[in-house]
Design an enzyme around this catalytic site. Structure first.
Site, PDB file in Angstrom:
ATOM      1  N   GLU A  85       1.025  -1.311  -0.122  1.00  0.00           N
ATOM      2  CA  GLU A  85       0.000   0.075   0.064  1.00  0.00           C
ATOM      3  C   GLU A  85       0.867   1.156   0.116  1.00  0.00           C
ATOM      4  OE1 GLU A  85      -3.547  -0.174   2.918  1.00  0.00           O
ATOM      5  OE2 GLU A  85      -4.205  -1.883   1.814  1.00  0.00           O
ATOM      6  N   GLU A 106      -4.883  -8.688  -0.621  1.00  0.00           N
ATOM      7  CA  GLU A 106      -5.763  -8.685   0.453  1.00  0.00           C
ATOM      8  C   GLU A 106      -7.103  -8.440   0.139  1.00  0.00           C
ATOM      9  OE1 GLU A 106      -4.344  -5.501   3.265  1.00  0.00           O
ATOM     10  OE2 GLU A 106      -2.287  -5.921   2.941  1.00  0.00           O
TER      11      GLU A 106
HETATM   12  O1  AHR Z   1      -5.322  -6.276   6.757  1.00  0.00           O
HETATM   13  C1  AHR Z   1      -5.175  -4.880   7.482  1.00  0.00           C
HETATM   14  C2  AHR Z   1      -4.526  -4.073   6.928  1.00  0.00           C
HETATM   15  O2  AHR Z   1      -5.510  -3.456   5.777  1.00  0.00           O
HETATM   16  C3  AHR Z   1      -3.051  -4.163   6.272  1.00  0.00           C
HETATM   17  O3  AHR Z   1      -2.240  -4.090   6.985  1.00  0.00           O
HETATM   18  C4  AHR Z   1      -3.019  -3.087   5.128  1.00  0.00           C
HETATM   19  O4  AHR Z   1      -2.412  -3.394   4.029  1.00  0.00           O
HETATM   20  C5  AHR Z   1      -4.531  -2.783   4.853  1.00  0.00           C
HETATM   21  O5  AHR Z   1      -4.766  -1.643   4.655  1.00  0.00           O
END
Ligand code: AHR
Length: 522
Positions: A202, A324
């Site tokens: 991110e 994710e």
């Molecule tokens: O999964 C939780 C968080 O969500 C992670 O650390 C981040 O990459 C995302 O914003």
């Protein structure tokens, strides 16, 4: 929770049933009908094991307490890893784990997590918890070896240096030199195999607040010095977009291009527009359909990112990793808000199954996905509390869907009632979602989800060939809000399903409301 404005569910369902030629019965216990026509002759893409990947971050009890308790713990463990969790993960045949973050990755300095002297640090990304660094590179890579899965290391670009990341690669994978010597001194002579390397996480946000142009330059510098040693070959993943940020993908495809092997995408089935994400275990029909519409909304998002990738990489060499995804609810009462500990109901299971049904269609481009997260964080497989452990409904979806791994995806036409129309960023929600795949030996696996909250559905699968026999199991529970708790850890789980018949080329069965069934050809 942001909600779309709907008429009551019964009216919407009734309308759609009429429009789709269904029985038009608006009573809550109506039976819908659905057909699935599979086209085995069109089977093409292999569903990679990594589609069922996991993500384990230093966040709350995701690592400490959840996986790692240390050798001296009273909780039964093997070299510090808790036995109950190890066993559950082995049973799940986890193919890949992404670690150490998440946001934590861009704050993590790997040298703090090796050797005898490990400085404690404050995990300022997640709840300000003091991190003692007792779980580091050795503990993670050894866990991967114990589970027989691929490691996916997420490197620090946000607050680290090119040299720090280059040295980490040397420490993990080189045969000789000072870093290999240090590794041997710390107890590991043989280099590990590390397949996947994420260059930041991110980077548009917690990973450094970069612009895509700036990140593309950073990626090129970092990736250049993360090299292959011995027989190890790194698959390098650029930190990709979140949700609808197509510009990020465009700039990276143009600016990094073939220097990367993959680009990531993050997509959560939640809203970040309001302070509350809603409760994991307390929601109504409107909330439920909103969530399913949002999770199915990943499909147009994937398509748009892939369309951009197709422009720059028509050969399809650069992969998309949804590293994710999952649900994100308010934390359980009384827990640290920074620890993202949430319960997991049949709603989460429906989200997992229907999202897999989408991922499977795009495996020409998508080679990995990592649900957030494996233990005790967000849409977890496993929850722990002291010495107690439970498997969530989502765990059982993963287990059921394992049958599709390594199979070829079989396209199918699915006809079922439309329960909720697309609106804004929510996709259409149909009653039935499904995946069919075929093994090398020519055996079918068919997963079917009935998304409908209240109504069972009569399903006919047109198999395209006769003489087939199946075994089946079902994941269901009387209430969509049912979940496994530490007091009642086995309330929701899979059981054998025998209420089906095969007649010639047709497989027919009645699937209960909010349930998931998987058939495996014998
Ligand atoms: O999964 C939780 C968080 O969500 C992670 O650390 C981040 O990459 C995302 O914003």
């Amino acid at each position: 929770m942001k909600r779309i404005i709907l008429a009551s569910f019964a009216v919407v369902a009734g309308l759609m049933l009429t429009a789709c030629g269904g029985n038009g019965d608006q009573s809550p216990a109506a039976t819908g009908t659905a057909t699935i026509t599979i086209h085995q002759d069109q089977a093409a893409n292999i569903i990679p094991d990594e589609i069922y990947g996991q993500f384990a971050e230093h966040l709350g009890t995701g690592i400490y307490g959840g996986i790692w308790v240390g050798k001296n713990s009273s909780i039964p463990n093997t070299q510090g890893y808790r036995n109950d969790v190890l066993e559950a993960l082995r049973e799940l045949e986890v193919p890949v784990i992404r670690w150490p973050g998440g946001c934590f990755a861009d704050y993590y300095h790997w040298e703090d997590g090796i050797g005898d002297n490990r400085p404690a640090m404050v995990n300022s990304s997640w709840g300000g918890t003091v991190e003692n660094n007792s779980f580091g590179t050795h503990e993670f890579l050894n866990l991967c070896e114990m589970l027989g899965c691929e490691p996916y290391i997420s490197g620090n670009v946000g607050s680290g240096s090119v040299q720090e990341l280059a040295n980490w690669v040397l420490y993990m994978t080189a045969d000789g030199g000072v870093w290999a010597d240090l590794r041997a001194k710390n107890g590991r002579k043989e280099p590990w195999k590390v397949k996947y390397l994420g260059v930041g996480n991110e980077s548009w946000g917690c990973g450094g607040q970069m612009t895509p142009e700036y990140y593309a330059g950073e990626y090129r510098r970092y990736a250049e010095y993360c090299r292959d040693y011995g027989g190890n070959h790194l698959f390098k993943v650029a930190s990709g977009a979140s949700d609808y940020d197509y510009d990020w993908t465009e700039v990276l495809m143009a600016g990094i291009g073939q220097r990367m092997d993959g680009i990531s995408l993050h997509y959560y089935s939640t809203t970040f527009d309001t302070p509350s994400h809603g409760k994991a275990t307390d929601f109504d029909a409107e909330d439920y359909y909103w969530t399913v519409g949002k999770s199915m909304g990943i499909e147009p998002v994937i398509r748009k990112h892939i369309a951009i990738m197709d422009k720059y990489d028509p050969e399809n060499r650069i992969k998309l990793l949804v590293d994710e995804w999952g649900t994100w609810w308010d934390v359980e009462e009384g827990t640290n808000p920074g620890h993202l500990f949430q319960q997991n109901t049949m709603r989460d299971a429906i989200v997992a199954a229907t999202t897999f049904d989408i991922f499977h269609k795009y495996t020409e481009r998508i080679n990995m996905t990592n649900i957030a997260q494996m233990v005790n964080v967000l849409q977890a497989m496993i929850l722990t509390q002291d010495d107690k452990m439970l498997k969530t409904p989502t765990y059982f979806v993963y287990k059921m869907y394992n049958t599709h791994r390594g199979n070829k995806y079989v396209p199918a036409e699915i006809r079922s009632d439309l329960l909720q129309k697309e609106e804004g960023r929510l996709a259409d929600v149909h009653a039935i979602s499904s995946t069919t795949s075929v093994s090398q030996a020519g055996k079918l696996s068919i997963s079917v989800t009935n998304v409908d909250l209240d109504n069972e559905v009569d399903v006919t699968v047109n198999l395209g060939a006769g003489g087939k026999a199946f075994t089946a199991e079902i994941l269901t529970s009387p209430d969509i809000k049912d979940y496994n708790s530490f007091d009642e850890p086995a309330k929701v789980g899979t059981v054998a399903f025998s209420e089906f018949s095969v007649d010639g080329e047709s497989l027919t069965f009645k699937i209960p409301a909010h349930s998931i069934v998987t058939f495996v050809e014998k």
